[in-house]
Each structure stands twice: as structure tokens, then as C-alpha cells.
Design an enzyme around this catalytic site. Structure first.
Site, PDB file in Angstrom:
ATOM      1  N   LYS A  74      13.121  16.251  27.189  1.00  0.00           N
ATOM      2  CA  LYS A  74      11.689  16.705  26.719  1.00  0.00           C
ATOM      3  C   LYS A  74      11.021  17.011  25.777  1.00  0.00           C
ATOM      4  CE  LYS A  74       8.080  17.459  30.209  1.00  0.00           C
ATOM      5  NZ  LYS A  74       7.754  17.214  28.993  1.00  0.00           N
ATOM      6  N   LYS A  98      14.720  26.246  26.223  1.00  0.00           N
ATOM      7  CA  LYS A  98      14.131  26.503  26.749  1.00  0.00           C
ATOM      8  C   LYS A  98      14.325  25.821  28.793  1.00  0.00           C
ATOM      9  CE  LYS A  98       9.931  26.202  24.252  1.00  0.00           C
ATOM     10  NZ  LYS A  98       8.971  25.734  24.070  1.00  0.00           N
ATOM     11  N   LYS A 110      11.903  16.247  20.623  1.00  0.00           N
ATOM     12  CA  LYS A 110      11.040  16.990  19.960  1.00  0.00           C
ATOM     13  C   LYS A 110      10.388  15.846  18.888  1.00  0.00           C
ATOM     14  CE  LYS A 110       8.063  20.330  19.878  1.00  0.00           C
ATOM     15  NZ  LYS A 110       7.213  21.656  21.114  1.00  0.00           N
ATOM     16  N   ASN A 225      -5.379  26.036  21.934  1.00  0.00           N
ATOM     17  CA  ASN A 225      -4.407  26.144  23.239  1.00  0.00           C
ATOM     18  C   ASN A 225      -3.783  27.778  23.220  1.00  0.00           C
ATOM     19  OD1 ASN A 225      -2.833  25.187  25.324  1.00  0.00           O
ATOM     20  ND2 ASN A 225      -4.238  23.846  25.633  1.00  0.00           N
ATOM     21  N   SER A 353       5.064  21.175  33.506  1.00  0.00           N
ATOM     22  CA  SER A 353       5.282  19.720  32.540  1.00  0.00           C
ATOM     23  C   SER A 353       6.310  19.319  33.948  1.00  0.00           C
ATOM     24  CB  SER A 353       5.643  19.081  31.762  1.00  0.00           C
ATOM     25  OG  SER A 353       4.903  19.650  30.716  1.00  0.00           O
TER      26      SER A 353
HETATM   27  P1  NAD Z   1      -3.510  23.773  18.823  1.00  0.00           P
HETATM   28  O1  NAD Z   1      -3.286  22.411  17.950  1.00  0.00           O
HETATM   29  O2  NAD Z   1      -3.538  23.673  19.633  1.00  0.00           O
HETATM   30  O3  NAD Z   1      -3.478  25.088  17.884  1.00  0.00           O
HETATM   31  C1  NAD Z   1      -3.036  25.651  16.390  1.00  0.00           C
HETATM   32  C2  NAD Z   1      -4.194  26.670  16.020  1.00  0.00           C
HETATM   33  O4  NAD Z   1      -2.883  26.818  15.094  1.00  0.00           O
HETATM   34  C3  NAD Z   1      -5.365  26.763  15.790  1.00  0.00           C
HETATM   35  O5  NAD Z   1      -5.728  27.535  16.033  1.00  0.00           O
HETATM   36  C4  NAD Z   1      -5.166  26.566  14.555  1.00  0.00           C
HETATM   37  O6  NAD Z   1      -5.568  26.888  13.136  1.00  0.00           O
HETATM   38  C5  NAD Z   1      -4.022  27.954  13.521  1.00  0.00           C
HETATM   39  N1  NAD Z   1      -3.203  27.502  12.736  1.00  0.00           N
HETATM   40  C6  NAD Z   1      -2.596  26.414  12.700  1.00  0.00           C
HETATM   41  N2  NAD Z   1      -2.400  27.565  11.155  1.00  0.00           N
HETATM   42  C7  NAD Z   1      -2.073  29.183  10.784  1.00  0.00           C
HETATM   43  C8  NAD Z   1      -1.789  29.653   9.962  1.00  0.00           C
HETATM   44  N3  NAD Z   1      -1.740  29.720   8.682  1.00  0.00           N
HETATM   45  N4  NAD Z   1      -2.725  30.902  10.228  1.00  0.00           N
HETATM   46  C9  NAD Z   1      -3.024  31.204  11.349  1.00  0.00           C
HETATM   47  N5  NAD Z   1      -2.962  30.570  12.575  1.00  0.00           N
HETATM   48  C10 NAD Z   1      -3.467  28.744  12.009  1.00  0.00           C
HETATM   49  O7  NAD Z   1      -2.338  24.275  18.960  1.00  0.00           O
HETATM   50  P2  NAD Z   1      -1.075  25.229  19.834  1.00  0.00           P
HETATM   51  O8  NAD Z   1      -0.399  24.148  21.347  1.00  0.00           O
HETATM   52  O9  NAD Z   1      -1.539  26.425  20.946  1.00  0.00           O
HETATM   53  O10 NAD Z   1       0.597  25.021  20.004  1.00  0.00           O
HETATM   54  C11 NAD Z   1       0.522  26.380  19.245  1.00  0.00           C
HETATM   55  C12 NAD Z   1       2.473  27.021  19.018  1.00  0.00           C
HETATM   56  O11 NAD Z   1       2.166  26.815  20.029  1.00  0.00           O
HETATM   57  C13 NAD Z   1       2.460  25.693  18.381  1.00  0.00           C
HETATM   58  O12 NAD Z   1       4.065  26.671  17.480  1.00  0.00           O
HETATM   59  C14 NAD Z   1       3.786  24.989  19.551  1.00  0.00           C
HETATM   60  O13 NAD Z   1       5.091  24.450  18.980  1.00  0.00           O
HETATM   61  C15 NAD Z   1       3.355  26.146  20.496  1.00  0.00           C
HETATM   62  N6  NAD Z   1       3.377  25.671  21.627  1.00  0.00           N
HETATM   63  C16 NAD Z   1       2.539  25.150  21.923  1.00  0.00           C
HETATM   64  C17 NAD Z   1       2.333  24.892  23.669  1.00  0.00           C
HETATM   65  C18 NAD Z   1       1.950  24.172  24.389  1.00  0.00           C
HETATM   66  O14 NAD Z   1       2.161  23.864  25.765  1.00  0.00           O
HETATM   67  N7  NAD Z   1       0.810  23.791  23.980  1.00  0.00           N
HETATM   68  C19 NAD Z   1       3.785  24.884  24.340  1.00  0.00           C
HETATM   69  C20 NAD Z   1       4.825  25.134  24.109  1.00  0.00           C
HETATM   70  C21 NAD Z   1       4.897  26.221  22.806  1.00  0.00           C
END
Ligand code: NAD
Length: 422
Positions: A74, A98, A110, A225, A353
Site C-alpha cells: 500500500k 508506517k 510506493k 495538501n 485510506s
Molecule cells: P503537495 O504536492 O500537495 O504539496 C507539497 C508542498 O511542498 C507544495 O506546497 C510545494 O510548493 C512544497 N514544496 C516543494 N518543495 C519545497 C521546498 N523545497 N521548500 C518548501 N516547500 C516545498 O504534497 P502533499 O501531499 O502535501 O505531500 C507533502 C509531504 O507529505 C510529502 O513528503 C508526502 O510524501 C507526505 N505525505 C502526504 C500524504 C498525503 O495524504 N497527501 C500522506 C502522507 C505523507
């Protein structure tokens, strides 16, 4: 200095070292490390896509399936121009751990496509998403490997992917992908689930550190997000969001920034930078501002040793996966910062999820209230499990070490009982 440290870091090797250390600390046989040190499978594909101008462009894509002793693989799929096989393998390892921490019956996987989604039209994105499924369908399935959104992917992309899978199967099999729109079996509350989970762990960590949430100052890196909703929910708990950054730069106001207005500004201008009433920051400067709580919510390896030295906060809740380097971890440990590790802090996404997958399989759907209360219960239980485990270990055991040891024990027990090692 920071750039050099970041360049040196191979997140896959970091993940392997963490597992090895946890196996040694637990006194388990190295057979357990042999099972867990690399994904069961890595699928790499070259995906040809017809672009709007009629030319073919080939994209490199991956799916890593790490371990499925606790259930089907997953994990999310990200679209990013710099993603590579090692990053995907590392992220699949983190998913295994996790899911074990979160007590959901899944293993770790992944996926990624090496692309810059900002340079693709909607139609190109759709064709790319569908082609990914055409190339990966054989290894996917609700009982085999389940996808979800990650960096630069969203519910619409999940809908195209799920639809393509259903076309191949010739029947609706929505459980193959979570994070779908509600219209095709999505789960209420999935969009905000990761951030809600982050906030539940902040609430628990703030209790440990005796930080009253009303008035607590928060800094957030990343305003997508996870970053946006974490900031918003913390604001709703009375916290003051003082600094935010994204890939375009940062914004700082010690008196607090209105999260919804900041999002509108980002939508209009493409970045949080330049928000009226704030000072501009470099995207890493958010870590150095005076604050109580930090939520990293961008990418890996952002908190390097250099960055860690400048951190004043007492709690860090890792919304992002792998934001802290091992060298930085040591510094944060010395500074007595309570780091809620990624595999605990951001497991709300995989918990909801799991709820989506259960509902898809049963064709019976819960209300938003039910989802939220089940999520709160599971997150609070997960925090308690890891915090109590930490307290039962040596004095200076960190939450990250405790989470790894706890998850490892669950994985090792399941592998042993299945006869995967003696
Ligand atoms: P997203 O694409 O919605 O947002 C990512 C954000 O990070 C954007 O605002 C982007 O501008 C910013 N960003 C990118 N590079 C950057 C930098 N160098 N400095 C500052 N900001 C930067 O992605 P997301 O879904 O919010 O995911 C963010 C993190 O959370 C990732 O590591 C992802 O693996 C992790 N994550 C997400 C989820 C989920 O449900 N979406 C679940 C678990 C973990």
C-alpha cells in the site's frame, strides 16, 4: 554546506541503516534485516505518451513493493521531475513501517513517475496516468497492491487511474486505489486525513511538552495538501501560524497569518511568498523562526544538521516523509526536541485510506462523523503505543527509534509465525 549534506544523502541507504540498527537493538536475528532491507519487487517502466503536439514523450515510472507480511502492499504515487528508483524504494520501506505503526492490515509500496506535472496539459496528465496503470496493472489489485495520492497527484488522477484499472478488469474494482473522488467510492474526509492525523499527534506531543495549544506559535514548510490543512486545523485549535514556506519562498508574521487568506494568495500568485503583511523568507528559514511547533510538509531531507542547529521549536510533527536527516536527528535529540516521526505523524492518510478500502470492499459507506472519530481513536492509540514504548526503552530513546522498534517487532512476529525465518 546544506546542499552538500543533502546531495550526500541517499534516502534508501538511510532507511536501510535505520532498519539494521533497529534489528540490532531488538536483538533479532539478521534474517529479519535480510527480509526487510530491500523491496520484494521494483517495477520500472518506460511509458510512452502522445503529447498534445502529436509527438511521443517517454517517461520513466516506478512501483516498489517492499513487504506484504501484514497485508497487501500500500502506498502513494508521486509525480516529480527528480524522483529516482532509490527514493521510491525508501518510501516503500517507510510505508511498511508506517502501516505497522498505524495497525492497518497493509504492507508497504510506493510509486512514482519522473515528470514535471506543471509542464503537462490536463489531457497529457490523463494519458500519462492511464498509461501508468496499463504498464503496472499486473502487479496491482485490491488484494495485491493499492495506490493513493502523494506529491503532485490528487483525487482526479486517482479517478483516471482507477477507471483505467476497471476497464482492464472489465468490472468496477474500486479498492485498487484510495484517495478517489466521492463519486467513485472515495471516502469522506480523505483529503484532510493526513493533516488531521498530524494535528492529533501535535495535540498529544504538546501535552507531553506542556505547551498550551491556544497561542502556540507554529511554522509550516510546504503549503500543499498536508501543509495547508495542518496549518488550518492548528489555527482552528487557537495556534498562531507565524511562518509558512513553499517551493517559491516563505512568509513570516510573528502576530500570525490567516491560513485561508494565505491559500487564496498562493492560488493567485503561485506561492505563499509576498503575502500582504508578512516578511519574505527563504523556504528553509521557516525552521529558524521563533516558534513552539514545526510541521515539515514538503519533501525529504529538509532538516539537515545546519537547519537543526537553528531550530527553536520544542515539537516537530513530520507531515512529510523523511524530512529529517540522521545527523539532524542527533542534534534535535541533544536539544530535547520532541520529534514525532513521519511513520507516526502522517499515518492519518493511510488510516483513512484503509477505511476507504474497507468501504469499497463492503460497498457500505460511513458518515464523515464516523470517519473522523475512528481516525482520532486510531491516531491517539498509535501515539500512545509509541510513546509508551519509548518510555519502556532506555532513557534517551527517541520517538523515531521507538516507532521503528515497535513496527519492527510487529513485522518480525508476523514473519516468524508465517515461517519466513526460524
Ligand atoms: P503537495 O504536492 O500537495 O504539496 C507539497 C508542498 O511542498 C507544495 O506546497 C510545494 O510548493 C512544497 N514544496 C516543494 N518543495 C519545497 C521546498 N523545497 N521548500 C518548501 N516547500 C516545498 O504534497 P502533499 O501531499 O502535501 O505531500 C507533502 C509531504 O507529505 C510529502 O513528503 C508526502 O510524501 C507526505 N505525505 C502526504 C500524504 C498525503 O495524504 N497527501 C500522506 C502522507 C505523507
Amino acid at each position: 554546506m546544506q546542499t552538500r549534506e543533502k546531495k550526500k544523502i541517499n534516502t534508501y541507504h538511510v532507511a536501510q541503516q535505520r532498519i539494521k540498527r533497529a534489528v540490532e537493538q531488538s536483538g533479532l536475528t539478521m534474517d529479519v534485516y535480510e527480509w526487510l532491507k530491500a523491496p520484494d519487487r521494483l517495477v520500472e517502466a518506460s511509458i510512452p505518451v502522445e503529447m498534445d503536439n502529436g509527438r511521443i514523450q517517454v517517461f520513466t515510472a516506478y512501483r516498489a513493493q517492499h513487504n506484504n507480511v501484514l497485508g497487501p502492499y500500500k502506498g502513494g504515487i508521486r509525480f516529480h521531475p527528480e524522483v529516482d528508483a532509490d527514493e521510491v524504494k525508501a518510501l516503500s520501506i517507510w510505508m511498511t513501517f508506517k502501516c505497522a505503526v498505524a495497525h492497518v492490515p497493509f504492507g508497504g509500496g510506493k510509486g512514482a513517475i519522473c515528470c514535471n506535472p506543471r509542464q503537462l496539459s490536463v489531457n497529457e496528465l490523463e494519458r500519462l496516468s492511464r498509461e501508468y496503470i496499463q504498464h503496472m496493472a499486473l502487479v496491482l489489485g485490491p488484494e495485491k497492491d493499492i495506490l493513493a495520492p502523494d506529491v503532485n497527484t490528487n483525487a482526479q488522477i486517482m479517478a483516471w487511474m482507477a477507471d483505467e484499472y476497471c476497464r482492464i478488469k472489465q468490472h468496477n474494482d474500486f479498492g485498487v486505489i484510495t484517495g478517489k473522488p466521492l463519486e467513485m467510492g472515495g471516502c469522506v474526509g480523505r483529503e484532510t486525513a493526513t493533516a488531521r492525523g498530524v494535528v492529533y499527534t501535535v495535540i498529544e506531543a504538546a501535552k507531553v511538552k506542556e505547551i498550551p495549544l491556544p497561542g502556540a506559535r507554529v511554522a509550516v514548510q510546504g503549503y500543499g495538501n498536508v501543509g495547508y490543512f495542518s496549518a488550518l486545523f492548528l489555527e482552528q485549535k487557537g495556534c498562531k501560524v507565524v511562518a509558512v514556506s513553499d517551493s517559491g519562498g516563505g512568509a513570516y508574521n510573528p502576530n500570525g497569518i490567516n491560513c485561508r487568506d494565505l491559500l487564496l494568495h498562493k492560488k493567485l500568485t503561485g506561492s505563499v511568498k509576498g503575502f500582504p503583511g508578512t516578511d519574505n523568507l527563504d523556504n528553509l528559514e521557516v525552521y529558524a523562526v521563533d516558534c513552539d511547533i514545526i510541521v515539515p510538509a514538503a519533501l525529504e531531507n529538509q532538516i539537515t544538521a545546519e537547519v537543526a542547529k537553528g531550530i527553536n521549536a520544542r515539537v516537530i510533527a513530520e507531515g512529510a516523509n523523511g524530512p529529517t536527516t540522521p545527523q539532524a536527528d542527533e542534534i534535535l535529540k541533544e536539544k530535547d526536541v520532541l520529534v514525532v516521526p513521519d511513520i507516526l505523524a502522517n499515518c492519518g492518510g493511510v488510516i483513512v485510506s484503509y477505511f476507504e478500502w474497507v468501504q469499497n470492499n463492503y460497498r457500505y459507506y460511513w458518515t464523515e462523523k464516523e470517519i473522523e472519530s475512528r481516525l482520532e481513536l486510531k491516531m491517539t492509540e498509535a501515539f500512545d503505543h509509541i510513546y509508551n514504548y519509548k518510555c519502556s526503552c532506555e532513557d534517551n530513546t527517541t520517538m523515531r527509534e521507538a516507532a521503528f522498534l515497535y513496527a519492527l517487532r510487529r513485522l518480525a512476529d508476523a514473519m516468524k509465525v508465517r515461517g519466513w525465518y526460524k
